[in-house]
Motif scaffolding. Sequence first.
Motif, PDB file in Angstrom:
ATOM      1  N   ALA A   1       0.829  -1.203   0.000  1.00 22.35           N
ATOM      2  CA  ALA A   1       0.000   0.000   0.000  1.00 22.35           C
ATOM      3  C   ALA A   1       0.865   1.255   0.000  1.00 22.35           C
ATOM      4  N   GLN A   2       1.929   1.233   0.800  1.00 22.87           N
ATOM      5  CA  GLN A   2       2.815   2.395   0.863  1.00 22.87           C
ATOM      6  C   GLN A   2       3.491   2.629  -0.485  1.00 22.87           C
ATOM      7  N   ARG A   3       3.935   1.562  -1.120  1.00 22.24           N
ATOM      8  CA  ARG A   3       4.596   1.696  -2.425  1.00 22.24           C
ATOM      9  C   ARG A   3       3.650   2.277  -3.461  1.00 22.24           C
ATOM     10  N   ALA A   4       2.375   1.920  -3.376  1.00 21.03           N
ATOM     11  CA  ALA A   4       1.385   2.417  -4.333  1.00 21.03           C
ATOM     12  C   ALA A   4       0.817   3.772  -3.917  1.00 21.03           C
ATOM     13  N   CYS A   5       1.335   4.342  -2.803  1.00 16.14           N
ATOM     14  CA  CYS A   5       0.866   5.630  -2.287  1.00 16.14           C
ATOM     15  C   CYS A   5      -0.629   5.606  -1.963  1.00 16.14           C
ATOM     16  N   LEU A   6      -1.070   4.465  -1.442  1.00 15.35           N
ATOM     17  CA  LEU A   6      -2.468   4.317  -1.043  1.00 15.35           C
ATOM     18  C   LEU A   6      -2.532   4.444   0.475  1.00 15.35           C
ATOM     19  N   TYR A   7      -2.613   5.686   0.914  1.00 13.06           N
ATOM     20  CA  TYR A   7      -2.508   5.969   2.342  1.00 13.06           C
ATOM     21  C   TYR A   7      -3.842   5.801   3.079  1.00 13.06           C
ATOM     22  N   ASN A   8      -4.884   5.395   2.348  1.00 12.81           N
ATOM     23  CA  ASN A   8      -6.174   5.124   2.989  1.00 12.81           C
ATOM     24  C   ASN A   8      -6.323   3.655   3.371  1.00 12.81           C
ATOM     25  N   VAL A   9      -5.253   2.870   3.253  1.00  9.24           N
ATOM     26  CA  VAL A   9      -5.264   1.475   3.692  1.00  9.24           C
ATOM     27  C   VAL A   9      -4.707   1.387   5.110  1.00  9.24           C
ATOM     28  N   ARG A  10      -5.435   0.707   5.975  1.00  7.29           N
ATOM     29  CA  ARG A  10      -4.985   0.489   7.352  1.00  7.29           C
ATOM     30  C   ARG A  10      -4.920  -1.016   7.595  1.00  7.29           C
ATOM     31  N   THR A  11      -3.737  -1.545   7.796  1.00  2.30           N
ATOM     32  CA  THR A  11      -3.588  -2.972   8.073  1.00  2.30           C
ATOM     33  C   THR A  11      -3.779  -3.209   9.568  1.00  2.30           C
ATOM     34  N   MET A  12      -4.417  -4.339   9.898  1.00  2.06           N
ATOM     35  CA  MET A  12      -4.753  -4.600  11.286  1.00  2.06           C
ATOM     36  C   MET A  12      -4.882  -6.104  11.519  1.00  2.06           C
ATOM     37  N   HIS A  13      -4.238  -6.592  12.584  1.00  2.00           N
ATOM     38  CA  HIS A  13      -4.446  -7.984  12.973  1.00  2.00           C
ATOM     39  C   HIS A  13      -5.890  -8.132  13.441  1.00  2.00           C
ATOM     40  N   ALA A  14      -6.500  -9.262  13.111  1.00  2.00           N
ATOM     41  CA  ALA A  14      -7.914  -9.465  13.415  1.00  2.00           C
ATOM     42  C   ALA A  14      -8.207  -9.298  14.903  1.00  2.00           C
ATOM     43  N   ASP A  15      -7.286  -9.737  15.760  1.00  2.00           N
ATOM     44  CA  ASP A  15      -7.514  -9.663  17.202  1.00  2.00           C
ATOM     45  C   ASP A  15      -7.329  -8.256  17.762  1.00  2.00           C
ATOM     46  N   GLU A  16      -6.782  -7.350  16.957  1.00  2.00           N
ATOM     47  CA  GLU A  16      -6.518  -5.987  17.418  1.00  2.00           C
ATOM     48  C   GLU A  16      -7.466  -4.964  16.803  1.00  2.00           C
ATOM     49  N   MET A  17      -8.403  -5.450  16.006  1.00  2.00           N
ATOM     50  CA  MET A  17      -9.337  -4.552  15.327  1.00  2.00           C
ATOM     51  C   MET A  17     -10.331  -3.968  16.325  1.00  2.00           C
ATOM     52  N   PRO A  18     -10.504  -2.638  16.351  1.00  2.00           N
ATOM     53  CA  PRO A  18     -11.488  -2.047  17.254  1.00  2.00           C
ATOM     54  C   PRO A  18     -12.882  -2.624  17.011  1.00  2.00           C
ATOM     55  N   GLY A  19     -13.562  -2.960  18.088  1.00  2.00           N
ATOM     56  CA  GLY A  19     -14.863  -3.608  17.959  1.00  2.00           C
ATOM     57  C   GLY A  19     -15.988  -2.676  17.578  1.00  2.00           C
ATOM     58  N   ASP A  20     -15.752  -1.357  17.642  1.00  2.00           N
ATOM     59  CA  ASP A  20     -16.832  -0.416  17.369  1.00  2.00           C
ATOM     60  C   ASP A  20     -16.841   0.074  15.925  1.00  2.00           C
ATOM     61  N   VAL A  21     -15.929  -0.411  15.091  1.00  2.00           N
ATOM     62  CA  VAL A  21     -15.899   0.003  13.689  1.00  2.00           C
ATOM     63  C   VAL A  21     -17.000  -0.731  12.929  1.00  2.00           C
ATOM     64  N   ARG A  22     -17.770  -0.003  12.152  1.00  2.00           N
ATOM     65  CA  ARG A  22     -18.805  -0.595  11.317  1.00  2.00           C
ATOM     66  C   ARG A  22     -18.463  -0.357   9.851  1.00  2.00           C
TER      67      ARG A  22
END
Length: 203
Positions: free
Chosen positions: A101-122
């Motif tokens: 994502a960084q190489r493609a300059c796609l700064y709207n990508v957020r990588t996240m481990h499944a166990d660390e994902m905030p539970g309130d995101v919809r």
Amino acid sequence: MAHYFEEHPQAASRPGTVTLVLPDLHLRLETDRGMFSPGRIDPGTRVLLETAPPPPPEGNLLDLGCGYGSIALTLAMRAPGATVWAVDVNRRSLELCARNAQRACLYNVRTMHADEMPGDVRFTGIWSNPPIRIGKAALHALLTRWLDQLTPDGVAYLVVQRHLGADSLHRWLNDQGWATTRLASRTGYRVLRVAAREGGGDR
């Protein structure tokens, strides 16, 4: 036997690259052993990206089981105003997805481990080539968790091989209250459109 859904793959690193070419984009992606389809863009993923409608222009979008990022980066390019959450349990995959994502300059990508994902995101949209081989019970638990994080008007798109249970999964999703239709069928793959169920995680 090593699996791509392990948190820390045991397979020795062997970096490579693949190229994703779609009518609207061209991406060169780093890959490695110990993750899903490191030698080529998976045919099911390609069917999903070629048949699902364009993502919503804003909001939270989810690539569930992101691997090295072919779906997440495509979503990010097609919806630059959205936040794309690239989620996986495989740490090696997450590192590569972030780098791609960084190489493609796609700064709207957020990588996240499944166990660390905030539970309130919809999510207004979910895209996934789900890990069928984790077993039916684990797959159902995985899909229940994430599909119940759809917004009331959110939609998920899943691609599943027909001979790996696409039609039985389709029936199960409907039985659980997610209105599911077959969006496409091509080269042995089904693309399922899954609407949010009433009550979501309150069910």
